[in-house]
Design an enzyme around this catalytic site. Structure first.
Site: not given
Length: 433
Positions: A19, A47
């Site tokens: 992340d 993503h």
């Protein structure tokens, strides 16, 4: 030795617990790329790219596919949930991406994730009781287990002889049912759905190893590989057992694409200006106070795949140095510096100390018990009140923000080439370092 080899491959990898904002850098670099690749993981990845006022979420598709001029390749190291893949393709098309299916190639060596893998994932997590790993329950671990126990099924099986595939699928079902008697699987219904996916895959499947290596022979081809998850979630080098089921570091790029290391030209690491992780596991710099809550809310720290709240901590250069040892980053992208705007002071972890001996640890501990007990030594710097949001030039940043960035560079001895200053694809500073 091939003296004429082209180092035409660039790689983007996460250097924390995932992340980090890899999608932002991939989006930028894909503008000058002709091919984008995924090499490992499955739809447990997430993503996010914000472009043209739209927010795109990618789980299996390489996020670089947002560039209409690139060819996207899902390499052999990826485990593919076909239902999730086609759903993602449809969502991308509905948001205006062009020719997604015709620009996508899927390795015939990819292993398949079936609903039975997802059920096993759920059941295994329940059996752990309080010792949860924090799995995404997407069936990724069980699919990789099938691969290693050599009863997994691949894309080449699905598009090959149907009778042989049916027999292999039934063998797999019988195998897992002997181990999980409570597992309910409608075999005929599953096969009917798989037959539909088999037809939908027409034109997408290829020998990706041959394709990628042919592409690297051209000086005009620029290949970008986007890693999923991150180094600290790597099955070998991460904070085991709280890791994913694939190699998320540079080794996974080569094995997940059938690519020689000599083809790789640049490796870029992505880090946040702070640290986050999802699920269980030791987290030395974790913030369990109001500052952590402030960063969590301001940074909108919720998992793209899991929707779970991410845990928050200060930036940890011990973690990043360890990731650098493994991956040898040419440069870093530091994202979300704008989230730290308004804090009175900011901290950077520079070392771990053994609480019993008082000695600084010389290496990153493999033992999670040791990691959970370390005393963290911090560099404490003044914060900044002025906004960094959407800054495009380095000198526009507040002096304290620049001090923060340069301190991180000094502690890591790695140049920070990109600085993310907001969610938009244009909210980025590019430095000539």
């Amino acid at each position: 030795m091939n003296k004429g080899i082209e180092r035409s491959v660039s790689v983007v990898l996460g250097a924390q617990w995932g992340d980090e904002g890899k999608g932002k850098l991939v989006d930028l670099l894909s503008e000058s790329s002709t091919v984008v690749c995924r090499c490992q993981g499955g739809n447990n990845a997430g993503h996010t790219v914000v472009a043209g006022g739209k927010e795109y979420f990618f789980h299996l598709l390489p996020s670089g596919i947002i560039n209409p001029n690139v060819l996207a390749i899902i390499g052999n190291g990826v485990v593919v949930n076909l239902e999730a893949l086609f759903q993602e393709i449809n969502e991308a098309v509905n948001k205006g991406l062009l020719d997604v299916a015709s620009r996508l190639r899927i390795s015939d060596r990819c292993h398949l994730v079936f609903p039975l893998h997802q059920e096993i994932d759920r059941m295994e997590e329940e059996l752990r009781g309080l010792n949860l790993l924090g799995t995404t329950k997407k069936g990724i671990g069980p699919a990789y287990s099938s691969k290693v126990t050599r009863n997994g099924l691949r894309v080449c099986d699905l598009i090959g002889d149907w009778d042989q595939f049916t027999a292999k699928y039934k063998e797999l079902v019988n195998y897992v049912k002997r181990r999980y008697p409570a597992l309910e699987i409608n075999v005929e219904e599953s096969l009917e759905q798989l037959k539909t996916y088999r037809e939908m895959l027409s034109g997408m499947v290829c020998d990706s190893v041959l394709l990628i290596n042919k592409l690297t022979e051209s000086k005009q081809t620029k290949i970008l590989v986007e890693g999923a998850q991150s180094c600290m979630l790597d099955i070998d080098f991460g904070t085991y057992p709280h890791v994913t089921s694939s190699n998320c570091s540079i080794g996974g790029v080569c094995t997940g694409l059938g690519l020689s290391p000599s083809r790789v030209g640049s490796v870029y690491g992505v880090i946040k200006a702070y640290t986050t992780r999802v699920g269980s596991g030791p987290f030395p710099t974790e913030l369990l106070d109001g500052i952590g809550e402030y960063i969590q809310k301001k940074g909108n720290e919720w998992g793209v795949t899991t929707k779970r709240m991410r845990r928050i901590g200060w930036l940890d250069t011990v973690v990043i140095r360890y990731a650098h040892i493994i991956n040898d980053f040419n440069a870093l992208a530091l994202t979300k510096i704008d989230v730290l705007d308004g804090l009175k002071e900011v901290k950077i972890a520079r070392a771990y100390v053994d609480p019993e001996t008082g000695n600084e640890l010389s290496s990153f501990p493999a033992d999670p018990f040791i990691l959970s007990r370390v005393v963290v030594i911090y560099e404490t710097l003044p914060g900044w009140k002025a906004s960094t949001q959407n800054c495009r030039v380095y000198d526009e940043l507040p002096p304290a923000a620049k001090t923060f960035i340069e301190t991180v560079e000094k502690l890591l001895n790695i140049p920070i080439r990109w600085i993310g200053t907001g969610a938009s694809r244009d909210s980025i500073i590019i430095r000539s370092v």
